[in-house]
Scaffold this active site. Structure first.
Site, PDB file in Angstrom:
ATOM      1  N   ARG A  26      -4.335   9.561   4.594  1.00 38.33           N
ATOM      2  CA  ARG A  26      -3.305   8.867   3.316  1.00 38.33           C
ATOM      3  C   ARG A  26      -3.780   9.761   2.311  1.00 38.33           C
ATOM      4  NH1 ARG A  26      -0.327   7.859   6.807  1.00 38.33           N
ATOM      5  NH2 ARG A  26       0.325   5.675   7.595  1.00 38.33           N
ATOM      6  N   GLU A  51       4.747   9.247  -2.560  1.00 38.13           N
ATOM      7  CA  GLU A  51       5.630   9.691  -1.806  1.00 38.13           C
ATOM      8  C   GLU A  51       7.124   9.364  -2.012  1.00 38.13           C
ATOM      9  OE1 GLU A  51       4.263   9.745   2.183  1.00 38.13           O
ATOM     10  OE2 GLU A  51       2.464  10.993   1.785  1.00 38.13           O
ATOM     11  N   HIS A 110       5.076  14.611   5.031  1.00 34.58           N
ATOM     12  CA  HIS A 110       4.470  13.676   5.861  1.00 34.58           C
ATOM     13  C   HIS A 110       4.999  13.566   7.143  1.00 34.58           C
ATOM     14  CE1 HIS A 110       2.595   9.159   5.398  1.00 34.58           C
ATOM     15  NE2 HIS A 110       2.323   9.759   6.867  1.00 34.58           N
TER      16      HIS A 110
END
Length: 352
Positions: free
Chosen positions: A265, A294, A313
């Site tokens: 993360r 994000e 991601h």
């Protein structure tokens, strides 16, 4: 847990019909509620949120919430959102279990604001492990990028520059990798790294030995482990305990030119400290699939840094993901019917 012979399972997120049938095949007594016209179309394999432009009519919205509020078990968060999870927990008193699509669903559970009491009634399991191989492959790619100077090669190619002096690269074989977070993703990363001749050490909440890992330590010993590392791979989830764990102290313990790969993360890495480490040479290359915010803001210097690879991601995505998650869910459904504990339950206190 439930030992009742008949259960109702609601499919709350996009899923191909063949995978729904595989879930139905677990037990003919199970009722599986699946109305694909109520679910947004996938834009790519395993697009659990579906097309963001999708809108339900008022009637379809009512039908969707009637479906999820009729279920004992849900496959996916309603609307794949913390708000959807909070609403169904509040509105559906029969709900007992929700299986999340993400491996790191704890953040979404925490963001939902659902109480600890409700999380004892409605357990949440994650898809942890399903993504281990693609994430591990991505992590090894990041290590190899750093060892083989692919960022510099790409820059020379764009400039049509053939250097007068050839610069050597580093061998993977004999390199040492530290994995922060020796869970399923970390252990799979270690397996692939060892296949290339690398040695591996790493951290875990309990420092129990793991086959093939030279040294297992708890997180406070991460700087010590990095003293001889060529690369650091982070697979840790985002929790209050891991927030900015990889910061100035960790970067200062690194040897010059250490490679950083983050597939855990984004909040685990202090991005300001990372930029400093890139500038002072502690970090020679960073391969980042996750970020503190994000999408990564356009103003972030990471976008244009010559020794940083920004991945949006996507490292866990694979064409097989929906099938693998559905198979995991079907196995768990059998356990749930038998009253057995379910693996990968989100901790209602620490949210990992």
């Amino acid at each position: 847990m439930s030992t009742q012979s008949s259960l109702t399972v609601g499919i709350a997120v996009p899923l191909e019909a063949e995978h729904v049938e595989a879930i139905r095949a677990v037990d003919p007594s199970i009722t599986v509620l699946y109305e694909p016209d109520l679910l947004p179309p996938e834009r790519f394999p395993a697009d659990h949120s579906g097309d963001p432009s999708f809108r339900r009519s008022a009637d379809a919205e009512e039908r969707y919430w009637k479906l999820v509020n009729s279920a004992d078990v849900l496959y996916g968060f309603p609307n794949e959102s913390p708000a959807g999870f909070a609403r169904v927990v509040a509105e559906n008193p029969r709900l007992r279990w929700v299986h999340a699509m993400a491996a790191g669903a704890g953040g979404a559970v925490k963001a939902s604001g659902v109480s600890r009491e409700d999380l004892e009634r409605v357990i949440v399991t994650t898809s942890a492990g399903v993504h281990a191989l693609p994430l591990a492959e991505f992590a090894v790619m990041g290590i190899l990028n750093g060892l083989k100077r692919t960022a510099e090669l790409a820059e020379d190619q764009r400039a049509k520059n053939w250097p007068d002096l050839r610069v050597p690269t580093r061998l993977a074989s004999g390199s040492h990798v530290v994995v922060a977070g020796l869970g399923e993703i970390g252990v799979e990363t270690a397996r692939l790294a060892r296949a290339l001749g690398m040695t591996v050490s790493g951290t875990k909440r309990t420092a129990d030995p793991i086959d093939g890992i030279e040294e297992v330590a708890t997180a406070e010993r991460l700087p010590e482990l990095l003293a001889r590392a060529d690369a650091l791979v982070n697979t840790l989830p985002g929790t209050p305990f891991t927030d900015k764990l990889i910061g100035r102290e960790v970067f200062s313990a690194m040897r010059s030119g250490t490679i950083l790969v983050n597939v855990g993360r984004g909040t685990v890495v202090d991005e300001d400290a990372l930029l400093e480490a890139l500038e002072n040479g502690s970090v020679g290359y960073a391969c980042l699939d996750v970020f503190a915010v994000e999408p990564l803001p356009e103003t972030s210097p990471l976008w244009e840094h010559p020794r940083v690879l920004v991945s949006p991601h996507t490292s866990a995505l694979s064409a097989a993901e929906n099938r693998l998650i559905a198979e995991r869910f079907a196995d768990n459904l059998r356990k749930f019917q038998a009253g057995e504990p379910l693996p990968h339950r989100v901790d209602p206190v620490h949210f990992y």
